[in-house]
Design a protein around this motif. Structure first.
Motif, mmCIF file in Angstrom:
data_model
loop_
_atom_site.group_PDB
_atom_site.id
_atom_site.type_symbol
_atom_site.label_atom_id
_atom_site.label_comp_id
_atom_site.label_asym_id
_atom_site.label_seq_id
_atom_site.Cartn_x
_atom_site.Cartn_y
_atom_site.Cartn_z
ATOM 1 N N ALA A 58 34.191 34.612 52.225
ATOM 2 C CA ALA A 58 33.941 36.050 52.327
ATOM 3 C C ALA A 58 32.470 36.369 52.078
ATOM 4 O O ALA A 58 31.866 37.184 52.784
ATOM 5 N N ARG A 59 31.888 35.707 51.083
ATOM 6 C CA ARG A 59 30.480 35.955 50.768
ATOM 7 C C ARG A 59 29.585 35.525 51.925
ATOM 8 O O ARG A 59 28.642 36.219 52.301
ATOM 9 N N THR A 60 29.900 34.391 52.510
ATOM 10 C CA THR A 60 29.118 33.898 53.646
ATOM 11 C C THR A 60 29.252 34.827 54.842
ATOM 12 O O THR A 60 28.264 35.111 55.543
ATOM 13 N N PRO A 115 46.746 27.610 45.297
ATOM 14 C CA PRO A 115 46.042 28.900 45.209
ATOM 15 C C PRO A 115 44.670 28.803 44.539
ATOM 16 O O PRO A 115 43.766 29.578 44.869
ATOM 17 N N VAL A 116 44.509 27.866 43.612
ATOM 18 C CA VAL A 116 43.212 27.720 42.948
ATOM 19 C C VAL A 116 42.130 27.368 43.964
ATOM 20 O O VAL A 116 41.041 27.959 43.988
ATOM 21 N N PHE A 117 42.438 26.423 44.846
ATOM 22 C CA PHE A 117 41.454 25.995 45.833
ATOM 23 C C PHE A 117 41.324 27.022 46.963
ATOM 24 O O PHE A 117 40.240 27.231 47.503
ATOM 25 N N GLN A 118 42.422 27.644 47.306
ATOM 26 C CA GLN A 118 42.362 28.698 48.323
ATOM 27 C C GLN A 118 41.487 29.851 47.843
ATOM 28 O O GLN A 118 40.718 30.429 48.626
ATOM 29 N N ARG A 119 41.609 30.192 46.565
ATOM 30 C CA ARG A 119 40.812 31.290 46.024
ATOM 31 C C ARG A 119 39.315 30.962 46.086
ATOM 32 O O ARG A 119 38.505 31.807 46.494
#
Length: 280
Positions: free
Chosen positions: A170-172, A159-163
């Motif tokens: 999302a920003r891109t 989850p750390v890397f997925q986040r």
């Protein structure tokens, strides 16, 4: 073009202005320009220069093999290594009447060139962010183990890397959506040709400046932070992940993004537009 030329340019406005001196029906060109993009590989080079004694600014074309033109092989920068943005020196280069494209004016449709270039820059930064994400995804999915403190089986399931990837993705996507929207607005305004007004031009230029701000920040951030999910092994030269950061970090310094923020703020607060230039 019928001759299928590769074009370069020599219009960098921060260098001293080139000088055209009238000679018969044509001109002689003298001076120097740095950061002449594509000049090292282009068959022809687009140049802007003032006519001595009149102040008139002309756009014209110079063949790369023109007598008196020196292409200085000094493009040795962190990124954009293939842009061939060399320095050029002009020593009495002959400019014939047929080489002249026309005067550079402040007619609104003509000055859309600069917002168009800024729009292209912003799309370039979005593309770099997208490319860094795709390359990072390949690397992350290729890692078969996980961090020793993680409960996940692989790094891509953590989850750390997925986040982190989710935040950058999302920003891109948001910046890409804005770029697409402004691309349509630019095309629509350009289609009005001579009917374009200065207020319309100013409004679009500021909107594109907004895009330039967020695209720059997204491009630099994504190209930098993608290493957080790909790990130290991804910094090997052979992996090539550094290409995205080197290119966006180099190109995004083309003109200071802080002045784009000022441009946006001045227009939002007071309706003030920046002076027309090859940057605004």
């Amino acid at each position: 073009m019928e001759e299928r030329w590769l074009w370069g340019d020599s219009v960098n406005p921060v260098d001293p202005t080139l000088v055209l001196t009238r000679e018969g029906a044509g001109y002689r060109l003298n001076g120097a320009k740095r950061f002449s993009t594509g000049s090292g590989v282009g068959e022809v080079i687009v140049v802007n220069a003032q006519v001595e004694g009149t102040g008139e600014l002309l756009a014209f074309v110079v063949p790369r093999d023109a007598q008196g033109l020196e292409i200085v092989d000094d493009w040795d920068y962190l990124g954009q290594r293939l842009s061939a943005s060399n320095s050029l020196v002009y020593r009495n280069v002959r400019i014939e009447p047929a080489d002249v494209l026309g005067p550079v004016t402040d007619e609104p449709v003509s000055t859309l060139l600069t917002p168009g270039i800024q729009l292209a820059f912003a799309n370039f930064y979005v593309g770099i962010a997208q490319g860094a994400l795709e390359r990072g995804k390949q690397i992350l999915l290729g890692r078969k183990n996980a961090w020793f403190l993680s409960a996940a089986e692989t790094y891509s399931q953590d989850p750390v890397f997925q986040r982190t990837v989710g935040e950058l993705k999302a920003r891109t996507a948001a910046v890409a959506a804005l770029a697409e929207k402004l691309g349509r607005r630019f095309d629509a305004l350009l289609s009005l040709a001579g009917a374009v007004t200065q207020p319309q031009r100013a409004e679009l230029a500021v909107a594109i400046a907004e895009l330039k701000v967020v695209a720059t920040e997204a491009g630099v951030e994504v190209a930098n932070r993608i290493f957080e999910v790909t790990g130290s092994s991804s910094t090997q030269s052979g992996v090539g992940l550094d290409l995205f950061w080197r290119n966006v970090r180099t190109h995004s310094l083309h003109d200071p993004v802080d002045y784009k923020k000022i441009e946006v703020g001045a227009y939002f607060l007071r309706g003030e537009s920046q002076p027309l230039s090859l940057y605004t």
